[in-house]
Design an enzyme around this catalytic site. Structure first.
Site, short mmCIF file in Angstrom:
data_model
loop_
_atom_site.label_atom_id
_atom_site.label_comp_id
_atom_site.label_asym_id
_atom_site.label_seq_id
_atom_site.Cartn_x
_atom_site.Cartn_y
_atom_site.Cartn_z
N SER A 56 0.85 -1.19 0.00
CA SER A 56 0.00 0.00 0.00
C SER A 56 0.89 1.23 0.00
O SER A 56 2.04 1.19 0.46
CB SER A 56 -0.89 0.02 1.25
OG SER A 56 -1.49 1.29 1.44
N TYR A 92 -2.66 -0.52 10.21
CA TYR A 92 -2.67 -0.89 8.79
C TYR A 92 -1.34 -0.53 8.13
O TYR A 92 -0.77 -1.34 7.39
CB TYR A 92 -3.83 -0.19 8.09
CG TYR A 92 -3.93 -0.50 6.62
CD1 TYR A 92 -4.45 -1.72 6.18
CD2 TYR A 92 -3.52 0.42 5.66
CE1 TYR A 92 -4.54 -2.02 4.83
CE2 TYR A 92 -3.61 0.13 4.31
CZ TYR A 92 -4.12 -1.08 3.89
OH TYR A 92 -4.21 -1.37 2.55
N LYS A 95 1.45 -3.03 6.25
CA LYS A 95 1.85 -2.91 4.84
C LYS A 95 3.33 -2.58 4.71
O LYS A 95 3.97 -2.95 3.73
CB LYS A 95 0.99 -1.87 4.14
CG LYS A 95 -0.47 -2.31 4.01
CD LYS A 95 -0.59 -3.66 3.30
CE LYS A 95 -2.03 -4.08 3.10
NZ LYS A 95 -2.17 -5.37 2.38
#
Length: 257
Positions: A141, A154, A158
């Site tokens: 990401s 998150y 990533k």
């Protein structure tokens, strides 16, 4: 160009959003696609749709955070013939800062987004080594490269995916195993629509436009655009590419001044 005829591909989280687009694109390119999903009913529906349209797909219910399940399933699929491609796409999102992220949520993000990728790597690499090589594509990401507000756990996950990609690419050069990752910015998936409906009821259209314009190009990516890049990176035409992160971000990383 970019044919996957006679190739077998595993796609985790392959029945929705970006994973669905990758499964469909790979099947259209001639691959036999094994859809690895926590949602068995959805996976079977997607596989049935692909098979009905002339492609080849199989559905498998699996929790990627469970290493024993992953190893067993990869072994079962490998017993049918060589596996050529693994796409580590399964993942979950989370909104929160370091001091607002509950331990249970942090553990869940790590278990699926990080350990899930590791489990699939652990299971597939011995098979690739025994069969003369293979291709691994991980879904990272833009959050792995730049600071994103309220995405602490998150982003952590990533970032781990990005660095696992580099490590695997380096460690298995002599085994003819290529490993790359894609770093999308916002992609218009059902998750986005659900997030807007839950968080901004009655303001969905307004907030969708606002989120779209956070990309300098002025819109979100479409899942099929991620699928097209995935196809290239997993094809023989990309045989000289390994250890690389590909931002698919509408200019988000470099042009957001």
């Amino acid at each position: 160009m970019f044919s996957l005829n006679n190739k077998t591909a595993l796609v985790t989280g392959g029945a929705s959003g970006i994973g669905l687009a990758i499964s469909q694109t790979f099947a259209e390119a001639g691959a036999t696609v094994h859809i690895l999903e926590i949602n068995e009913a959805l996976a079977r529906q997607v596989a049935d749709d692909i098979n009905a349209s002339g492609g080849r797909a199989e559905a498998h219910a699996i929790d990627v955070s469970n290493q024993a399940q992953v190893v067993e399933l990869v072994g079962q699929i490998a017993a049918q013939g060589p596996i050529h491609i693994l796409v580590n796409n399964a993942g979950v999102a989370h909104v929160g800062k370091a001091d607002t992220t509950a331990e249970a949520d942090f553990d869940r993000i790590f278990r699926i987004n990080v350990k899930g990728v590791y489990n699939c790597l652990y299971a597939i690499i011995p098979h690739f080594k025994a069969n003369g090589g293979g291709v691994i594509l991980n879904m990272a990401s833009v959050a792995a490269s730049v600071g994103i507000p309220d995405r602490f756990a998150y982003s952590m996950s990533k970032g781990a995916v990005l660095t696992m990609t580099l490590s695997v690419a380096k460690d298995y050069l002599k085994d003819n195993i290529r490993c790359n990752c894609i770093s999308p910015a916002r992609v218009h998936t059902p998750f986005v629509d659900g997030f807007l409906a839950k968080s901004y009821p009655g303001q969905e259209a307004e907030m969708f436009e606002k989120l779209s314009k956070t990309q300098p190009i002025g819109r979100m990516a479409e899942p099929k655009e991620v699928g097209a890049l995935a196809l290239y990176l997993c094809s023989d035409e990309a045989g000289f590419i390994t250890g690389t992160d590909y931002p698919l971000d509408g200019g988000f990383i470099r042009l957001n001044n």
